[in-house]
Design a protein around this motif. Structure first.
Motif, short mmCIF file in Angstrom:
data_model
loop_
_atom_site.label_atom_id
_atom_site.label_comp_id
_atom_site.label_asym_id
_atom_site.label_seq_id
_atom_site.Cartn_x
_atom_site.Cartn_y
_atom_site.Cartn_z
N TYR A 164 0.86 -1.18 0.00
CA TYR A 164 0.00 0.00 0.00
C TYR A 164 0.90 1.24 0.00
N ASP B 157 1.57 3.68 1.94
CA ASP B 157 2.45 3.97 3.08
C ASP B 157 3.58 2.96 3.23
N ASP B 158 3.49 1.83 2.52
CA ASP B 158 4.55 0.82 2.61
C ASP B 158 5.75 1.16 1.74
N MET C 193 -10.60 1.29 5.28
CA MET C 193 -9.70 0.98 6.40
C MET C 193 -8.29 1.51 6.18
N GLU C 194 -7.86 1.63 4.94
CA GLU C 194 -6.57 2.27 4.71
C GLU C 194 -6.77 3.77 4.62
N PRO C 195 -6.16 4.54 5.51
CA PRO C 195 -6.28 5.99 5.40
C PRO C 195 -5.60 6.48 4.12
N VAL D 105 -4.54 -0.59 -2.80
CA VAL D 105 -5.31 0.45 -2.12
C VAL D 105 -6.32 -0.26 -1.21
N GLY D 106 -6.33 0.18 0.04
CA GLY D 106 -7.12 -0.51 1.04
C GLY D 106 -8.55 -0.02 1.15
N GLY D 107 -9.30 -0.23 0.09
CA GLY D 107 -10.71 0.17 0.08
C GLY D 107 -10.85 1.61 -0.36
N PHE E 289 -14.57 2.93 -1.77
CA PHE E 289 -16.01 3.21 -1.61
C PHE E 289 -16.37 4.59 -2.11
N HIS F 250 -9.39 -2.00 -5.74
CA HIS F 250 -8.99 -1.73 -4.35
C HIS F 250 -9.82 -2.62 -3.45
N GLY F 251 -9.92 -3.88 -3.87
CA GLY F 251 -10.64 -4.88 -3.11
C GLY F 251 -11.58 -5.70 -3.97
#
Ligand code: FES
Ligand code: FES
Lengths: 782, 153
Positions: free
Chosen positions: A28, A30-31, A202-204, A253-255, A257, A508-509
């Motif tokens: 992601y 930030d990683d 959940m991922e900012p 990408v962590g979601g 929506f 992203h999911g």
């Protein structure tokens, strides 16, 4: 061949992408880290509305490790443009909506609590945040406009926006609707609010900006659902960098929506700071920042009237809505309460007269934009709540009233009075299946049993429709869209016969790496493991409009089908040459180019190899086997279905238990039912969250009262029941996959079903969402 | 200050600031980015790891408190060729979508199974209420935990 069947269209293939996620190897934003990287912390307004008088950064700059304090003034001085809104809505009187300037960083006035007006860049996150607290900013606080219902009668927030009215928009025939209402045998009236939600992927959000002074190239890693659109906007409007010098990468990408569609101030500032400081700059939102500064969703206040004749047929629906747009127009903020809302008010019914008027207003709250469903949940909520109440008022079975008014299979294509043409559907098929799954007939017994236990049980339906597969470009542009809404796809066959597929959509999911690979593997007859999907990188994928509006498969997948057909066409020519025949005699099936009426054939791999090692090759053909296609849909797709909820209320405490939630949806042809059901589950959870738990609350001063996961309640595992989901199928008539899209349905249909069930249990017509135990207890005691 | 701890079987001695959180030690110092940060109020569980065999939210533990401890992260429980039964069950049951909550969810689920007998769907839901997932609606996560549980005994 067994493998091909197991991974074919309609097979519940286990996801290819999962391996990295379950082993902690997902990557992601930030990683990612760069050598020499420094960190940004944003300066955010503590006020909902204030004049920015001065920023004194001297103390912060004196701290060890602080590299720079950059402000909105600096950004304006560097010639940056405003963040644009991508959809110009035309008002009732024909004029354009009134757009308030939205600088990426505020420079003279702040308009919502949490609005960024500058940033500190420092050697560590901790130093950057500490230094941000030491920046001394003088504000003159101004009166904030917070309540959308009062916005038009409040002080103007933006110079030149009279009455805080961005637009007064309408759709449908007002006079015919009024006349039909006046003549109706019965009119049901309803006032509703659609509660304001905060998406909370959940991922900012995060961004990492990198500038290469040698080449002048900018690279932005960011949490985006649509990196190409991000690049286009940053380049063409904000003028961050020329498009060919800007690469936007949206890795895992962590979601999203919806909340990661938009181009935000923070990523704009990060890439700018990276260039200014010649250092990679990273920013990752704290959850508190997500609450304050991610675009919020919904937030409508509506009055609706439904007219019925003696037989219970709908004769007219009139809807007046005030939609809160927040302090500024976010990228698609203007289109959500108009073209994605008003156009859906026919629902599944043959209501002949519909008129909707929407006042889009500015307030001193965070910008409001698309959140899962985007306009369509709001439309469904109006239609399905008022239909339910009409049934109660008339003493009719709500199922029967719906049936009586439903558009029937023979009616397609069906032109609604609110601009859309539904291509296909079988609404009663979904309704019947849902009734069966929840055992509707057995409900009275369950209700009686609950009553014995001191509980009130209720059941409620919602028969929703949505318009997905955004969007036919010509139509969208004629209605104000600033971009086309087609999609691109590329199929690159490698010399060894493996396949790399490029799409402009972003996963992203949603599992595109699997679903799209299934489509490609099935068509080319190759193993699914030999197909790799590339997405989310403007440096690798030609172009694309990204993922939203449940469009990826129906639009992006169709583009890939177009490219596949070109690959096969070229392969047939190569095969014809190698088999010394005419191309008409070559059939392609199950991974073989066959000479018709013979046992001679070439495998897909052999033809791929010949394309790259053209020893024996047609003279008039270019080597290589790589094709691109763009796909522009002819129409929207129209997923539809029935959701039914059953709730049980504890009369003593007001605690409500969602005991059953059934969803039967028609998404057209399914590629991977496992993934489709997962999408529905997630949507149902968010719909249940809206109905029972979630609400963004601002106080009268415009301070967000629900600014953390301790105050804003997103559903936890023990808040939800097991879901019962199933599908019916009418294939979409106008795309090659027959697919309609499944990403949003769960969140669109379920809130109305749950609220219909709850009001049924309580014997009231309305209770506002979220129906917390406190509200229910008050309703029971009052 | 110096902290010595064992992470996924290897010992590390690191110089960290006193207020360094365990999650930052893992992510920033050891580059084990499988452990995620989803909130700032200890609510989401995305940062869940095992400390001496029990699940903890690593955003709520100081690196100093982990001195001498054995830490296991998502990277330490299995590999693609040799998945932990919980990892395999998550994939089999489609218990993840974006994957962001997944490492924390799997670590919590393993502890839940190890520390309880006779889990049923309700007990799994209650046992995982400290881990938020915005994508899956939890239904398939419950399936996955119940699938993995007998395989872990
Ligand atoms: S990061 Fe959310 S609980 Fe630790
Ligand atoms: S899979 Fe996305 S938050 Fe759980």
């Amino acid at each position: 061949m067994a493998e091909a069947i197991e991974s074919g269209i309609g097979a519940p293939v286990r996801r290819k992408e999962d391996m990295r996620f379950i082993t902690g190897e997902g990557r992601y934003t930030d990683d990612f880290s760069q050598r020499g990287q420094v960190y940004a912390a944003f300066l955010r307004s503590p006020y909902a509305r204030a004049r920015l008088d001065s920023v004194d950064a001297s103390e912060a700059l004196a701290m060890e490790g602080v590299l720079a304090v950059l402000t909105g003034q600096d950004m304006a001085a560097d010639g940056f443009g405003d963040l644009p809104c991508g959809w110009t809505v035309k008002q009732k009187d024909g004029s354009d909506m009134v757009t308030a300037a939205h600088p990426p960083l505020a420079h003279s006035i702040v308009n919502y609590a949490g609005e960024p007006y500058g940033l500190v860049v420092a050697s560590s996150v901790a130093v950057a945040r500490r230094a941000a607290e030491r920046v001394i900013t003088e504000f003159t606080e101004l009166d904030a406009v917070v309540n959308p219902a009062l916005a038009m009668d409040s002080e103007d927030i933006h110079a030149g926006v009279v009455g805080n009215l961005c637009y007064d928009w309408e759709l449908g025939d007002a006079s015919a609707t009024d006349a039909a209402l006046a003549a109706a045998a019965h009119v049901t009236r309803l006032d509703l609010t659609n509660n304001r939600l905060i998406p909370n992927a959940m991922e900012p959000r995060a961004a990492l900006g990198i500038y290469d002074p040698g080449t002048g190239e900018h690279t932005l890693y960011t949490t985006s659902q649509n990196p190409h659109l991000e690049r286009l906007v940053l380049s063409a409007f904000v003028k961050v960098a020329p498009e060919h010098k800007l690469r936007v990468i949206a890795p895992d990408v962590g979601g999203g929506f919806g909340s990661k569609i938009f181009v935000y101030p923070e990523e704009t500032a990060v890439i700018w700071a990276a260039r200014k400081l010649r250092r990679p700059v990273k920013w990752t939102a704290e959850r508190g920042e997500s609450f304050l500064a991610d675009a919020h969703g919904r937030d409508h206040v509506t009055h609706a009237q439904l007219g019925l004749d003696e037989q219970g047929r709908f004769v007219a629906l009139k809807v007046q809505t005030t939609a809160n747009l927040g302090a500024y127009l976010s990228l698609f903020g203007s289109s959500v309460p108009t073209y994605l809302y008003g156009t859906l008010l026919a629902g599944q019914y043959k209501t002949p007269n519909i008129h909707v008027e929407v006042h889009g207003v500015y307030t001193n709250t965070a910008p409001v934009d698309a959140y899962r469903g985007a306009g369509r949940p709001e439309a469904t909520y109006v239609v399905e709540r008022i239909v339910e109440i009409a049934a109660r008022e008339l003493g009719m079975d709500p199922v029967e009233l719906r049936r009586r008014n439903m558009i029937q299979p023979a009616d397609f294509p069906y032109q609604t009075p609110v601009a859309l043409v539904y291509d296909t559907g079988d609404y009663e098929a979904s309704l019947d299946k849902a009734l069966q799954l929840i055992d509707y007939a057995g409900f009275p017994a369950r209700r009686a049993a609950a009553a014995v236990a001191g509980k009130r049980r209720g059941i409620g339906l919602s028969c929703y429709i949505e318009a997905c597969g955004l969007a036919p470009s010509k139509l969208a542009i004629s209605l104000g869209a600033g971009v086309g809404l087609y999609e691109s796809g590329e199929v690159r066959v490698n010399p060894t016969g493996s396949v790399t597929v490029f799409t402009g959509t972003h996963s992203h999911g949603q599992g595109h790496e699997t679903t799209f690979a299934q489509v490609v593997a099935a068509r080319l007859g190759v193993d699914i493991d030999d197909v790799e999907l590339v997405h989310g990188d403007t440096g690798r994928v030609e172009f694309g409009l990204g993922t939203y509006g449940s469009r990826s498969l129906s639009v992006g997948g169709s583009a890939i089908v177009g490219a596949l057909e070109k690959v096969i066409a070229k392969g047939r020519r190569i095969a014809a040459h190698m088999l010394e025949t005419d191309v008409e005699n070559i059939d392609f099936e199950e991974g073989q180019f066959r000479l018709r009426d013979s046992n001679r054939a070439l495998s897909f791999g052999e033809v791929a190899f010949a394309a790259y090692v053209p020893a024996d090759y047609p003279e008039d053909l270019e080597p290589g086997l790589s094709e691109k296609a763009f796909y522009d849909p002819e129409n929207f797709t129209y997923p539809a279905g029935t959701h039914i909820a059953e709730v049980e209320v504890d009369v003593e405490t007001g605690v409500v238990a969602l005991v059953n939630l059934v969803a039967v949806d028609d998404f057209g042809i399914l590629i991977n039912p496992l993934i489709v059901h997962g999408q529905v589950h997630g949507g149902l959870a968010q719909g249940a969250g809206q109905a029972l738990l979630e609400q963004a609350v601002y106080d009268e001063y415009g301070q967000l009262q629900t600014g953390s996961l301790m105050d804003y309640c997103i559903p936890r595992a023990d808040d939800l029941p097991d879901f019962l989901v199933d599908t019916t199928v009418t294939p979409c008539t106008h795309n090659p996959l027959g697919a309609k899209g499944c990403g949003e349905a769960g969140a669109i249909g379920s809130p109305a079903a749950i609220m219909n069930a709850l009001t049924d249990a309580l014997g009231v017509n309305d209770i506002s969402m979220p129906a917390t135990s406190e509200k229910i207890w008050r309703a029971l005691s009052g | 200050m110096e902290v010595t701890l064992t992470v996924n079987g290897s010992q590390h001695s690191l110089e960290v600031a006193e207020n360094t959180l365990l999650v930052d030690l893992l992510r920033e110092h050891l580059r084990l980015t499988g452990t995620h940060v989803g909130c700032d109020t200890s609510q989401c569980g995305a940062c869940t790891v095992h400390l001496d065999g029990r699940s903890v939210k690593s955003c709520s533990v100081l690196a100093a408190q982990a001195d001498g401890a054995e830490i296991t992260t998502i990277e330490g429980i299995g590999s693609p060729d040799d998945l932990h039964p919980m990892q395999a069950a998550f994939r089999e049951c489609h218990a993840l979508q974006c994957g962001f909550c997944t490492p924390g969810m799997i670590m919590s689920a393993i502890d839940l199974v190890q520390s309880s007998d006779d889990l049923d769907r309700r007990a799994v839901r209650e046992g995982l209420e400290g881990n938020l997932c915005r994508c899956t609606g939890y239904h398939n996560i419950v399936d996955a935990v119940l699938r993995a549980a007998p395989q872990m005994k």
